[in-house]
Scaffold this active site. Structure first.
Site, PDB file in Angstrom:
ATOM      1  N   THR A 123       6.648 111.496  -9.735  1.00 57.45           N
ATOM      2  CA  THR A 123       6.971 111.439  -8.311  1.00 57.45           C
ATOM      3  C   THR A 123       7.523 110.065  -7.979  1.00 57.45           C
ATOM      4  O   THR A 123       7.236 109.083  -8.675  1.00 57.45           O
ATOM      5  CB  THR A 123       5.722 111.726  -7.448  1.00 57.45           C
ATOM      6  OG1 THR A 123       6.067 111.641  -6.070  1.00 57.45           O
ATOM      7  CG2 THR A 123       4.608 110.733  -7.748  1.00 57.45           C
ATOM      8  N   ASN A 138       6.968 109.154  -4.827  1.00 60.13           N
ATOM      9  CA  ASN A 138       6.173 108.978  -3.619  1.00 60.13           C
ATOM     10  C   ASN A 138       4.869 108.267  -3.968  1.00 60.13           C
ATOM     11  O   ASN A 138       3.986 108.854  -4.588  1.00 60.13           O
ATOM     12  CB  ASN A 138       5.882 110.357  -3.004  1.00 60.13           C
ATOM     13  CG  ASN A 138       5.112 110.272  -1.703  1.00 60.13           C
ATOM     14  OD1 ASN A 138       4.388 109.309  -1.455  1.00 60.13           O
ATOM     15  ND2 ASN A 138       5.245 111.290  -0.883  1.00 60.13           N
ATOM     16  N   GLY A 169       2.342 107.566  -2.191  1.00 62.70           N
ATOM     17  CA  GLY A 169       1.188 108.234  -1.604  1.00 62.70           C
ATOM     18  C   GLY A 169       0.704 109.379  -2.471  1.00 62.70           C
ATOM     19  O   GLY A 169      -0.508 109.567  -2.658  1.00 62.70           O
ATOM     20  N   ASP A 176       4.334 121.097  -8.095  1.00 65.94           N
ATOM     21  CA  ASP A 176       5.300 121.720  -7.201  1.00 65.94           C
ATOM     22  C   ASP A 176       4.485 122.601  -6.271  1.00 65.94           C
ATOM     23  O   ASP A 176       3.641 123.385  -6.732  1.00 65.94           O
ATOM     24  CB  ASP A 176       6.338 122.548  -7.969  1.00 65.94           C
ATOM     25  CG  ASP A 176       7.558 122.837  -7.110  1.00 65.94           C
ATOM     26  OD1 ASP A 176       8.141 121.877  -6.579  1.00 65.94           O
ATOM     27  OD2 ASP A 176       7.941 124.010  -6.967  1.00 65.94           O
ATOM     28  N   SER A 177       4.694 122.429  -5.001  1.00 66.95           N
ATOM     29  CA  SER A 177       3.857 123.147  -4.046  1.00 66.95           C
ATOM     30  C   SER A 177       4.658 123.521  -2.817  1.00 66.95           C
ATOM     31  O   SER A 177       5.740 122.970  -2.565  1.00 66.95           O
ATOM     32  CB  SER A 177       2.649 122.294  -3.641  1.00 66.95           C
ATOM     33  OG  SER A 177       3.071 121.050  -3.118  1.00 66.95           O
ATOM     34  N   LYS A 233     -10.263 118.832   4.182  1.00 68.19           N
ATOM     35  CA  LYS A 233      -9.071 119.508   3.677  1.00 68.19           C
ATOM     36  C   LYS A 233      -9.017 119.443   2.151  1.00 68.19           C
ATOM     37  O   LYS A 233      -8.732 120.440   1.480  1.00 68.19           O
ATOM     38  CB  LYS A 233      -7.804 118.883   4.280  1.00 68.19           C
ATOM     39  CG  LYS A 233      -6.532 119.546   3.765  1.00 68.19           C
ATOM     40  CD  LYS A 233      -5.298 118.713   4.000  1.00 68.19           C
ATOM     41  CE  LYS A 233      -4.152 119.226   3.148  1.00 68.19           C
ATOM     42  NZ  LYS A 233      -2.947 118.397   3.226  1.00 68.19           N
ATOM     43  N   ARG A 271      -4.065 122.187  -3.664  1.00 69.94           N
ATOM     44  CA  ARG A 271      -3.933 121.132  -4.678  1.00 69.94           C
ATOM     45  C   ARG A 271      -5.284 120.818  -5.304  1.00 69.94           C
ATOM     46  O   ARG A 271      -5.386 120.594  -6.508  1.00 69.94           O
ATOM     47  CB  ARG A 271      -3.310 119.887  -4.045  1.00 69.94           C
ATOM     48  CG  ARG A 271      -2.918 118.835  -5.068  1.00 69.94           C
ATOM     49  CD  ARG A 271      -2.037 117.734  -4.467  1.00 69.94           C
ATOM     50  NE  ARG A 271      -0.677 118.220  -4.245  1.00 69.94           N
ATOM     51  CZ  ARG A 271      -0.130 118.412  -3.051  1.00 69.94           C
ATOM     52  NH1 ARG A 271      -0.834 118.167  -1.960  1.00 69.94           N
ATOM     53  NH2 ARG A 271       1.096 118.833  -2.934  1.00 69.94           N
TER      54      ARG A 271
END
Length: 203
Positions: free
Chosen positions: A15, A17, A19, A75-76, A185, A191
Site C-alpha cells: 500500500t 497509504n 494509515g 482488496d476490499s 468496529k 478486515r
C-alpha cells in the site's frame, strides 16, 4: 518452501497509504517489521482482475517480486444487492481520483432510488463488506483469506471510520460503522475477520 513467516521478519504492506500500513501492523500484533510499498518506491499495479481475491493476490505478488520480500495486500469493498453487487471491486473507483466518498455515497443513493422505482417488488437494502487478504512470497507462492460482514444500506450517520462506513449498518446493530468507536468496529469488521483467519494460518 514453507508458506510461513517468522516474527521479526520484514513484511511489505502493499500500500501507499501509511494509515493502512499502521492498521496492518496493529492487526498483526506488531510481530513483523512492516515496510510499505510506498516507502520502497514500488509502483502500484493496475487492478485488472474481476474479484477481491484475485486483485489481492495480484497486488501482493507484485510487491513481493518487486521488493524481494514477503508482501501482504488487501482488496476490499462494499457490495449492494439492489445494485447487482456494485460497487464491489470498483468501490474505490466510485470515489474518484480524490477519494471523495461523500460523492460515492451520493451516487449509491441515486442508483438505489432508481433501483427501487424500477423493481419495487424485489428492492432490497441488503449489503455486505468483503475483505480479501493475500500474502505472497518473492518466489510466487501466495495464500489468501476472506472476511465478509453483512448488513444494510441506510442514510449516512456518524463521523468515525472512513469510506462507506456512514451508510453501512451491520446486522445485529442499530448504528452504522461510522457511529462505532474504532475498537467496536475493528472487533466485527470484514478486515478483522480476514486477519483472524490469516493469523490462524501464519501462527
Amino acid at each position: 518452501m514453507a508458506l510461513t513467516l517468522i516474527p521479526g521478519d520484514k513484511l511489505i504492506a502493499a500500500t501507499h497509504n501509511p494509515g493502512k500500513a499502521r492498521e496492518i501492523d496493529t492487526l498483526l500484533g506488531g510481530r513483523f517489521e512492516i515496510v510499505t510499498a510506498g516507502s520502497l518506491n514500488l509502483p502500484e499495479p493496475d487492478e485488472t482482475e474481476n474479484s477481491f481475491v484475485a486483485n489481492a493476490i495480484l497486488k501482493a505478488r507484485h510487491a513481493a517480486v518487486k521488493g524481494g520480500l514477503p508482501a501482504l495486500a488487501d482488496d476490499s469493498g462494499l457490495s449492494i444487492a439492489a445494485l447487482n453487487g456494485d460497487p464491489g471491486i470498483y468501490s474505490a473507483r466510485w470515489a474518484g481520483p480524490h477519494k471523495d466518498f461523500s460523492r460515492a455515497m451520493e451516487i449509491i443513493h441515486h442508483k438505489m432510488v432508481q433501483a427501487e422505482v424500477h423493481n419495487p417488488d424485489t428492492f432490497s437494502t441488503r449489503a455486505w463488506f468483503t475483505s480479501a487478504l493475500a500474502v505472497a512470497w518473492p518466489e510466487g507462492h501466495a495464500c489468501v483469506f476472506e472476511g465478509v460482514v453483512h448488513g444494510q444500506i441506510v442514510a449516512p450517520r456518524g463521523d468515525n471510520g472512513f469510506g462507506y462506513d456512514p451508510i453501512f449498518q451491520p446486522d445485529g446493530y442499530d448504528i452504522t460503522f461510522a457511529e462505532m468507536d474504532e475498537a467496536q468496529k475493528d472487533s466485527l469488521s470484514h478486515r478483522h475477520l480476514a486477519f483472524e483467519r490469516l493469523k490462524a494460518f501464519l501462527f
